[in-house]
Each structure stands twice: as C-alpha cells, then as structure tokens.
Design a protein around this motif. Structure first.
Motif, short mmCIF file in Angstrom:
data_model
loop_
_atom_site.label_atom_id
_atom_site.label_comp_id
_atom_site.label_asym_id
_atom_site.label_seq_id
_atom_site.Cartn_x
_atom_site.Cartn_y
_atom_site.Cartn_z
N ALA A 35 21.05 7.35 33.51
CA ALA A 35 21.33 6.04 34.09
C ALA A 35 20.23 5.58 35.03
N TRP A 48 24.80 -5.24 34.24
CA TRP A 48 25.72 -4.51 33.37
C TRP A 48 26.67 -5.53 32.73
N PRO A 55 29.94 0.94 36.34
CA PRO A 55 28.70 1.65 36.00
C PRO A 55 27.65 1.44 37.10
N SER A 56 26.74 2.39 37.21
CA SER A 56 25.68 2.26 38.21
C SER A 56 24.44 3.02 37.73
N GLY A 61 24.17 10.28 35.97
CA GLY A 61 24.92 9.49 35.01
C GLY A 61 24.12 9.26 33.74
N VAL A 63 23.83 6.70 30.04
CA VAL A 63 24.22 5.50 29.32
C VAL A 63 23.93 5.72 27.85
N PHE A 73 29.19 4.50 29.52
CA PHE A 73 28.51 5.05 30.68
C PHE A 73 29.28 6.29 31.10
N GLU A 75 29.73 8.94 33.98
CA GLU A 75 29.38 9.13 35.39
C GLU A 75 28.94 10.56 35.66
N VAL A 82 32.98 4.87 31.39
CA VAL A 82 33.12 3.42 31.45
C VAL A 82 32.74 2.91 30.07
N ASP A 115 37.51 3.90 32.22
CA ASP A 115 37.57 2.54 32.78
C ASP A 115 38.47 2.47 34.01
#
Length: 145
Positions: A35, A48, A55-56, A61, A63, A73, A75, A82, A115
């Motif tokens: 990520a 996003w 998400p971050s 993390g 993606v 995503f 984490e 996510v 989620d």
C-alpha cells in the motif's frame, strides 16, 4: 534540456517498450502492491474509490488491483479487508491474496473484518475465501504459510 529519460536508454529499448504499450484487453492483469509503494497511486496521486472500509497508504498493507483498479485492500497484519466495487465482479483477487502467503510476503492472513464489519455479516465474501484455500479460523477465514 527538454529531453525525457528515453535519451539514456539502450538502442532499441524505447521501441520494445512502445510495443508493450497496448496491453491485450482479454488478458487478466492482476497486481498486488504494498500500500505504501510509490508505484501504488491510490491515496496519493489518486483518491481511493468509495467504499465502506478505510483503506490507507499504511506500511504493511497491500492493494490487489485488476487492470490498474483497486479490488481489495488488506490491512497490516492481515486481519481486515476492504473491498471495492470491482471485487464483486471477479473472485480472482482471492488467489492474489493467497499468493502473498505462498510467496512469504506475509506470514498469514486471518480475516476478522470485511469492510468494517465481522466476517460473519458478509457470508458471500467469507464463503468465497473459504472456497479458495482459506480455512475457518476462530475469528474468520485463515490462511497460513
């Protein structure tokens, strides 16, 4: 001055790269990036997509993208997923998550939340994970290396 990086390329390299510019539209193009990787544009250069989760660009993390669009995503720690709208259309992202474990990029994945809600509240995604190599752990679908 005014010239791009192509001026430093070996002879023929630019032509070979230009030949690859047009991808095969029928080819599956999955990619899993960290990520925080600079090659992963979401959360930095691009916003996003709308989703229920958060998400971050956090270290640890991952993606999963398909044709450059984010699908899921994961984490840091592998305990939360996510999903984005594109996840519903193609379950191939589960294989990409499994590759993170098989290639030892992560020790394991134990999905507690999807989620932002417990995995039990999203049985379609939980069952998709279970049907593709994950086993049912105490708190959710689990895959260990």
């Amino acid at each position: 001055a005014g010239l791009g990086a192509a001026q430093f390329a070996l002879p023929g390299a630019v032509d070979r790269l230009r030949d690859l510019r047009e991808p095969d539209p029928d080819a599956e193009v999955w990619m899993t990036l960290a990520a925080a990787d600079v090659a992963q544009p979401y959360g930095a250069a691009l916003p996003w997509p709308e989703t229920e989760g958060r998400p971050s660009r956090a270290v640890g993390g991952y993606v999963v993208t398909r044709h450059g669009l984010p699908v899921v995503f994961l984490e840091r720690g592998g305990r939360s997923l996510v999903t984005f709208d594109s996840a519903a259309g193609d379950p191939g992202w589960v294989h990409e998550l499994a590759l993170l474990v098989k290639r030892r990029r992560v020790r394991g994945i134990e999905v507690h939340r999807i989620d932002g809600v417990p995995t039990a509240e999203l049985p379609e995604i939980r069952d998709l994970l279970l049907g593709n190599g994950f086993s049912l752990g105490y708190k959710g679908p689990t895959l260990r290396g």
